[in-house]
Design an enzyme around this catalytic site. Structure first.
Site, mmCIF file in Angstrom:
data_model
loop_
_atom_site.group_PDB
_atom_site.id
_atom_site.type_symbol
_atom_site.label_atom_id
_atom_site.label_comp_id
_atom_site.label_asym_id
_atom_site.label_seq_id
_atom_site.Cartn_x
_atom_site.Cartn_y
_atom_site.Cartn_z
ATOM 1 N N GLY A 29 22.030 27.580 32.482
ATOM 2 C CA GLY A 29 22.451 27.639 33.873
ATOM 3 C C GLY A 29 21.719 28.668 34.708
ATOM 4 O O GLY A 29 21.823 28.654 35.926
ATOM 5 N N CYS A 238 31.785 -3.949 41.000
ATOM 6 C CA CYS A 238 30.404 -4.336 41.308
ATOM 7 C C CYS A 238 30.324 -5.829 41.633
ATOM 8 O O CYS A 238 30.852 -6.661 40.891
ATOM 9 C CB CYS A 238 29.494 -3.990 40.123
ATOM 10 S SG CYS A 238 27.813 -4.619 40.299
ATOM 11 N N CYS A 241 27.968 -7.461 38.588
ATOM 12 C CA CYS A 241 28.389 -7.501 37.184
ATOM 13 C C CYS A 241 29.891 -7.286 37.017
ATOM 14 O O CYS A 241 30.420 -7.397 35.926
ATOM 15 C CB CYS A 241 27.617 -6.465 36.360
ATOM 16 S SG CYS A 241 28.163 -4.771 36.634
ATOM 17 N N CYS A 263 26.427 -1.765 41.354
ATOM 18 C CA CYS A 263 26.172 -0.609 40.499
ATOM 19 C C CYS A 263 24.925 0.122 40.991
ATOM 20 O O CYS A 263 23.910 -0.504 41.285
ATOM 21 C CB CYS A 263 25.898 -1.049 39.061
ATOM 22 S SG CYS A 263 27.309 -1.719 38.203
ATOM 23 N N CYS A 269 23.758 -2.358 35.054
ATOM 24 C CA CYS A 269 24.205 -3.578 35.695
ATOM 25 C C CYS A 269 23.519 -4.795 35.064
ATOM 26 O O CYS A 269 24.163 -5.776 34.711
ATOM 27 C CB CYS A 269 23.906 -3.503 37.194
ATOM 28 S SG CYS A 269 24.732 -4.746 38.178
#
Lengths: 279, 191
Positions: A29, A238, A241, A263, A269
């Site tokens: 980090g 979606c 899909c 998506c 997808c």
């Protein structure tokens, strides 16, 4: 292309980036400065990510590049072709097949596995930059672990709006020590960073910073006990899909107010639709 | 015999890349064992420590050698272009046979903890000897590794190093062609 060194960057530059990467992994980090080079594309197009990828890429790697989740947008296509030409590596659009995934602003929906490396293109590595314009002052806050300013920002959001109004680049605490900008991934993707089996490397070219999240490292989205971090996602499924759990893009389809939700992860997808077609 | 008759990497680009990727994985998953390709290393260095130095050290980094590594000095200067230093407190990288006291090296500062030294330490053997237990970032569960040739007070020294976090020394332990990494973020106990 024999005019360039393998993967474009010269070996001296790679060594410098590699040293920064190892220190970044050792201090999860923390933003490590590095000597960002001029690349054959402008700042803001992923120069940081490209320099990280160029420094880690080997001949046996399989590279996937996504831009906002899509494999077929300009930035993704250009960067994928760049490494196919300068390093001769195999490329793929399948998340599961890739050993290195360079990404702009998304984490793939398909679960990552051990051994995979995700490289993020980062525009603004400093999570405090909008609150503390001085880089020196922000570094001191990181040194002291003094992140009160960010808590005040979240508190003010909640007091004014009833919720935290950050939908992307939502700040996280890494290994309980450093406040980190997860790059502009949607807050929806933040939980995927927590104790992820993959290694996550972040490169900011213009800002000349590299940072990292090793596998299985705690990454917690900042929140309050009485206002826990909550995922937001468009409530639709979606249109292609039918996925109900993936992150969706809203596409405007005409000038009559027509729109569809699909998506954002094109590989996810397409794989779902292939599976449906096969059944 | 200065080791100068020995070559560096056979494939400088490819070998540096494979060594680095092993290093990156080793640093990301503390205590996991990795192996480098065969290399005719100048004594007393083994293949692992020589490969790690060829991969990371160059004219931009200062290198400190302990007295027992001086035989490899000419090789390191020639192949890495390393800038040698006598003062361990200013070294970015340090090489030693056996563990030197960690306190003599730079641990970085709170604003720039990345300025700390990376130690490449040759131990007697990795995979045999007393067991150490590692935990921290990079490890799903605590892992065990046997290392022969660490001083008895190593866990105590390491606890002091870990307590400096985010400052602190990062270690690369090497034996023959094998190596593992211990970043400052890891906690170590006798296993």
């Amino acid at each position: 292309m024999s005019f360039y060194n393998f993967a474009y960057l010269d070996e001296q530059t790679k060594r410098m980036v590699r040293r920064a990467l190892l220190k970044a992994v050792a201090v999860p980090g923390h933003q490590v400065p590095f000597g960002s080079r001029e690349m054959p594309l402008p700042y803001g197009w992923g120069t940081g990510g490209i320099q990280v990828t160029a420094s880690i890429l080997g001949r046996n790697d399989v590279l996937k590049v996504i831009d906002q989740g899509a494999d077929d947008t300009t930035n993704a296509v250009s960067i994928r072709r760049f490494f196919a030409r300068t390093a001769g590596v195999a490329t793929t659009t399948r998340t599961a097949e890739a050993s290195v995934i360079q990404t702009r602003h998304r984490i793939p929906e398909t679960a990552l596995r051990e051994g995979q490396i995700v490289v993020y293109q980062v525009p603004l590595p400093e999570p405090l930059s909008r609150l503390e314009p001085s880089r020196a002052a922000a570094s001191e806050m990181h040194a002291l672990g003094d992140y009160g300013l960010m808590h005040v920002k979240l508190y003010e959001d909640i007091a004014r709006l009833g919720h935290v109004s950050i939908s992307y680049d939502y700040p996280v605490m890494v290994n309980r020590r450093y406040l980190m900008a997860p790059s502009p991934i949607p807050a929806f993707d933040n939980p995927k960073l927590n104790r992820s089996p993959a290694l996550h490397l972040f490169g900011a070219g213009r800002e000349k910073r590299i940072y990292a999240v090793p596998p299985y490292t705690e990454v917690r989205s900042l929140d309050f006990e009485d206002h826990p971090f909550r995922l937001t996602r468009a409530p639709q499924s979606c249109a292609l899909c039918g996925a109900r759990t993936s992150y969706l893009d809203e596409i405007v389809t005409d000038d009559m107010g027509g729109r569809m939700f699909i998506c954002s992860d094109t590989d996810y997808c397409a794989e779902r639709r292939e599976k449906d077609a096969a059944e | 015999m200065t080791g100068l008759d020995l070559p560096g990497f056979a494939d400088p680009v490819g070998d540096a890349q494979t060594t680095f990727r092993a290093l990156l994985d080793a640093m990301a998953r503390p205590g996991t064992l990795h192996e480098v390709a065969d290399l005719a290393a100048p004594p007393p260095l083994g293949a692992a420590s020589a490969s790690v130095l060829l991969t990371l050290v160059d004219g931009e980094t200062s290198l400190w050698l302990d007295a027992s590594c001086m035989a490899a000095r000419a090789w390191l200067v020639f192949h890495c272009g390393a800038v040698l230093t006598d003062d361990p407190a200013t070294a970015a990288f340090a090489v030693s046979i056996g563990m030197p006291p960690l306190g003599i090296f730079c641990a970085g500062n709170d604003v720039a903890p990345e300025e700390s030294a990376t130690l490449v330490v040759q131990v007697e053997e990795l995979g045999t000897g007393p067991a150490y237990r590692f935990s921290g970032p990079g490890l799903r569960l605590p892992s065990l590794l046997q290392v022969a040739g660490l001083p008895e007070d190593f866990p105590v020294q390491w606890t002091a190093n870990h307590a400096l976090y985010p400052r602190g020394i990062d270690l690369v332990l090497c034996a023959g062609a094998r190596f593992c990494c211990l970043p400052r973020s890891v906690q170590i106990e006798m296993g």
